[in-house]
Write an enzyme that holds these catalytic residues in place. Structure first.
Site, PDB file in Angstrom:
ATOM      1  N   ALA A 284      41.111  42.535  50.722  1.00  0.00           N
ATOM      2  CA  ALA A 284      40.458  41.682  49.728  1.00  0.00           C
ATOM      3  C   ALA A 284      39.726  42.705  48.793  1.00  0.00           C
ATOM      4  O   ALA A 284      39.651  42.669  47.442  1.00  0.00           O
ATOM      5  CB  ALA A 284      39.719  40.728  50.407  1.00  0.00           C
ATOM      6  N   GLU A 285      38.930  43.422  49.303  1.00  0.00           N
ATOM      7  CA  GLU A 285      37.986  44.331  48.557  1.00  0.00           C
ATOM      8  C   GLU A 285      38.810  45.553  47.655  1.00  0.00           C
ATOM      9  O   GLU A 285      38.432  45.765  46.561  1.00  0.00           O
ATOM     10  CB  GLU A 285      36.841  45.338  49.547  1.00  0.00           C
ATOM     11  CG  GLU A 285      36.174  45.960  48.610  1.00  0.00           C
ATOM     12  CD  GLU A 285      34.529  46.343  49.498  1.00  0.00           C
ATOM     13  OE1 GLU A 285      33.972  47.129  48.947  1.00  0.00           O
ATOM     14  OE2 GLU A 285      34.403  45.867  50.427  1.00  0.00           O
ATOM     15  N   THR A 286      39.854  45.813  48.157  1.00  0.00           N
ATOM     16  CA  THR A 286      40.792  46.651  47.457  1.00  0.00           C
ATOM     17  C   THR A 286      41.175  46.232  46.174  1.00  0.00           C
ATOM     18  O   THR A 286      41.127  46.566  45.170  1.00  0.00           O
ATOM     19  CB  THR A 286      42.038  46.977  48.163  1.00  0.00           C
ATOM     20  OG1 THR A 286      41.562  47.944  49.278  1.00  0.00           O
ATOM     21  CG2 THR A 286      42.992  48.133  47.455  1.00  0.00           C
TER      22      THR A 286
END
Length: 141
Positions: A63-65
């Site tokens: 998700a953060e990527t």
């Protein structure tokens, strides 16, 4: 006119993945359109916790990527860098194997912060996690 600041974002992000956690985990950006970014990741021994399920922290990495890469594509990278500031993730159903895919869309694009909603799906298109990411936009020093 595209909202993305880079002329060839797919190539740029594929190059950025080299020698990183994203490469190690097999995270790939699969589609970038005006609505957001799609990415995929396998679920194998690199991604599982001891009970044999997809590790929640690895889901957060996916998700953060996507959100961070999306913010990177939205700013002038000569003047600004983007950094994850806060992430939350709700895990809704387990995944043991196969692939997961995720879609990141902006909720807010400001001068100094971006807010992203990221949905993660299993191979049968069922929602397995939702995440919200705040990305800070900071001056390059």
């Amino acid at each position: 006119m595209s909202r993305w600041k880079h002329p060839d974002p797919m190539s740029m992000l594929a190059e950025a993945n080299k020698n990183t956690a994203m490469e190690t985990l097999g995270i790939e950006i699969t589609c970038i359109d005006e609505d957001g970014l799609w990415g995929e990741m396998p679920v194998d021994n690199r991604h599982r916790q001891p009970a044999g399920l997809l590790h929640g922290g690895v889901t957060c990495v996916l998700a953060e990527t996507l959100g961070s890469y999306g913010s990177w594509l939205l700013v002038d990278s000569e003047r600004y860098q983007v950094v994850g500031q806060q992430i939350s993730c709700n895990h809704l159903r387990p995944v043991r194997e196969g692939r997961v895919k995720a879609f990141a869309r902006t909720v807010h694009v400001g001068r100094r912060s971006h807010l992203w909603d990221i949905s993660v799906y299993n191979g049968t298109e069922k929602l397995v996690a939702t995440s919200r990411l705040t990305v800070a936009v900071v001056d390059r020093r």
